[in-house]
Design an enzyme around this catalytic site. Sequence first.
Site, PDB file in Angstrom:
ATOM      1  N   ASP A   1       0.845  -1.187   0.000  1.00  0.00           N
ATOM      2  CA  ASP A   1       0.000   0.000   0.000  1.00  0.00           C
ATOM      3  C   ASP A   1       0.884   1.242   0.000  1.00  0.00           C
ATOM      4  O   ASP A   1       2.107   1.150   0.076  1.00  0.00           O
ATOM      5  CB  ASP A   1      -0.952  -0.015   1.199  1.00  0.00           C
ATOM      6  CG  ASP A   1      -0.212  -0.070   2.535  1.00  0.00           C
ATOM      7  OD1 ASP A   1       1.001   0.176   2.557  1.00  0.00           O
ATOM      8  OD2 ASP A   1      -0.859  -0.361   3.547  1.00  0.00           O
TER       9      ASP A   1
ATOM     10  N   ASP B 166      -8.424  -7.213   0.243  1.00  0.00           N
ATOM     11  CA  ASP B 166      -7.471  -7.524   1.311  1.00  0.00           C
ATOM     12  C   ASP B 166      -8.031  -7.070   2.644  1.00  0.00           C
ATOM     13  O   ASP B 166      -8.895  -6.187   2.701  1.00  0.00           O
ATOM     14  CB  ASP B 166      -6.138  -6.799   1.075  1.00  0.00           C
ATOM     15  CG  ASP B 166      -6.236  -5.335   1.487  1.00  0.00           C
ATOM     16  OD1 ASP B 166      -5.711  -4.988   2.552  1.00  0.00           O
ATOM     17  OD2 ASP B 166      -6.859  -4.536   0.751  1.00  0.00           O
TER      18      ASP B 166
ATOM     19  N   CYS C 192     -14.266 -28.400   7.306  1.00  0.00           N
ATOM     20  CA  CYS C 192     -12.990 -27.789   6.931  1.00  0.00           C
ATOM     21  C   CYS C 192     -11.881 -28.822   6.935  1.00  0.00           C
ATOM     22  O   CYS C 192     -11.814 -29.679   7.815  1.00  0.00           O
ATOM     23  CB  CYS C 192     -12.659 -26.649   7.896  1.00  0.00           C
ATOM     24  SG  CYS C 192     -11.098 -25.812   7.537  1.00  0.00           S
TER      25      CYS C 192
ATOM     26  N   CYS D   2      -8.518 -27.895   6.852  1.00  0.00           N
ATOM     27  CA  CYS D   2      -7.254 -27.222   7.147  1.00  0.00           C
ATOM     28  C   CYS D   2      -6.465 -28.015   8.195  1.00  0.00           C
ATOM     29  O   CYS D   2      -6.991 -28.917   8.843  1.00  0.00           O
ATOM     30  CB  CYS D   2      -7.493 -25.792   7.640  1.00  0.00           C
ATOM     31  SG  CYS D   2      -8.039 -25.659   9.367  1.00  0.00           S
TER      32      CYS D   2
ATOM     33  N   CYS E 176      -8.120 -28.034  11.732  1.00  0.00           N
ATOM     34  CA  CYS E 176      -9.323 -28.859  11.879  1.00  0.00           C
ATOM     35  C   CYS E 176      -9.015 -30.352  11.743  1.00  0.00           C
ATOM     36  O   CYS E 176      -9.714 -31.181  12.324  1.00  0.00           O
ATOM     37  CB  CYS E 176     -10.377 -28.433  10.863  1.00  0.00           C
ATOM     38  SG  CYS E 176     -11.092 -26.803  11.221  1.00  0.00           S
TER      39      CYS E 176
ATOM     40  N   HIS F 187      -6.412 -21.552  10.381  1.00  0.00           N
ATOM     41  CA  HIS F 187      -7.786 -21.872   9.989  1.00  0.00           C
ATOM     42  C   HIS F 187      -8.451 -20.705   9.261  1.00  0.00           C
ATOM     43  O   HIS F 187      -9.045 -20.888   8.194  1.00  0.00           O
ATOM     44  CB  HIS F 187      -8.620 -22.249  11.212  1.00  0.00           C
ATOM     45  CG  HIS F 187     -10.084 -22.371  10.896  1.00  0.00           C
ATOM     46  ND1 HIS F 187     -10.636 -23.524  10.371  1.00  0.00           N
ATOM     47  CD2 HIS F 187     -11.094 -21.473  10.976  1.00  0.00           C
ATOM     48  CE1 HIS F 187     -11.923 -23.337  10.157  1.00  0.00           C
ATOM     49  NE2 HIS F 187     -12.236 -22.090  10.518  1.00  0.00           N
TER      50      HIS F 187
END
Length: 369
Positions: free
Chosen positions: A92, A266, A304, A306, A309, A335
């Site tokens: 940015d 974002d 999930c 991931c 999880c 996660h």
Amino acid sequence: MFSFELIKESKECKARLGKIHTNHGDIETPIFMPVGTKATVKAMTPEEMKELEAQIILGNTYHLYLRPGHELIKEAGGLHKFMNWDRPILTDSGGFQVFSLGNLRKIKEEGVEFRSHVDGSKHFLSPEKSMEIQNYLGSDIMMAFDECIPYPASREYVEQSIKRTTRWAKRCKEFHENTENQALFGIVQGGMYEDLRRESAKQITDIDFPGYAIGGLSVGEPRELMCEVMDYTVDLLPKDKPRYLMGVGSPDYLFEAVERGIDMADCVLPTRMARHGAFFTSRGQLTIKNAKYKRDFGPIDENCNCYTCRNYSRAYIRHLFNENEILGARLASIHNLFFLINLMKSIRISIKEDNFMNFKKEFYDNYGY
């Protein structure tokens, strides 16, 4: 060389598929971009971000300028080498952070005089200085230095502000030299006034940047107003260039943005929530510190896949947070980032299959929106 490839436009709405080409790889859009404010996505290693299939991350010009300094990062070989990340980076302009300092900053035509939030030292950030810092950082996509308009703001203030943002955008483009390796995006402002948004979009697109961002949204305005402003502002931007909505990261805002033709978004939200024990799940947001999870040995989200999880229970993660263990925040960050990155992947598939609106409705119904 930077370029944008428009692959498909939805038959149902303004949603679209695209691909951004950069020197550090391609980015499939629409995309959610995790924020690595100080050359790190909080609690995560670059290797873990790759495992999550993050295609691009953000760096913060203001914070990296203050510490460790853009000269040091240039000496290290640029931000990619400094943080060991070989995929695309967007930086940015530092404008949002400077303008959020309130009484610690003073706006002038030349730029903004401000005092560091770290040690109170005095600094000056101009369009040219922002470009110099971002050139030193070596990001693939850099943002023009703009005046960030708060909400609410008077019409008189916004009128003067968008003129200054345009003048600063021209100065940014004139100063920016590394056009082959770094794409400079312009930022459209205009507050919540449709005619001023149109005026700002006309002025900024006339300068001709390789991509455009919509600034000044998700700053406290009602969701309905944000969607309304997006509706007419997106149509003012070129179809053949990427469109970036700054500062948006909740699942519903991502759906609303994509539906209106946004390609990039974002936010610090997933890792910020994670540090406070809040999780995105397919059934809505979950606060792990609640007593009801003390003996819950199931995963955070049964739908999930991931790392968190697959390996850890709600009861264990609750214990980590209650004991202020760092691992709790790490597992939560893994996660939440996985959730949003995977959500955007599913959104891209739904657009490809002309099923976006059905997918959105199904997600909203399950999430509880």
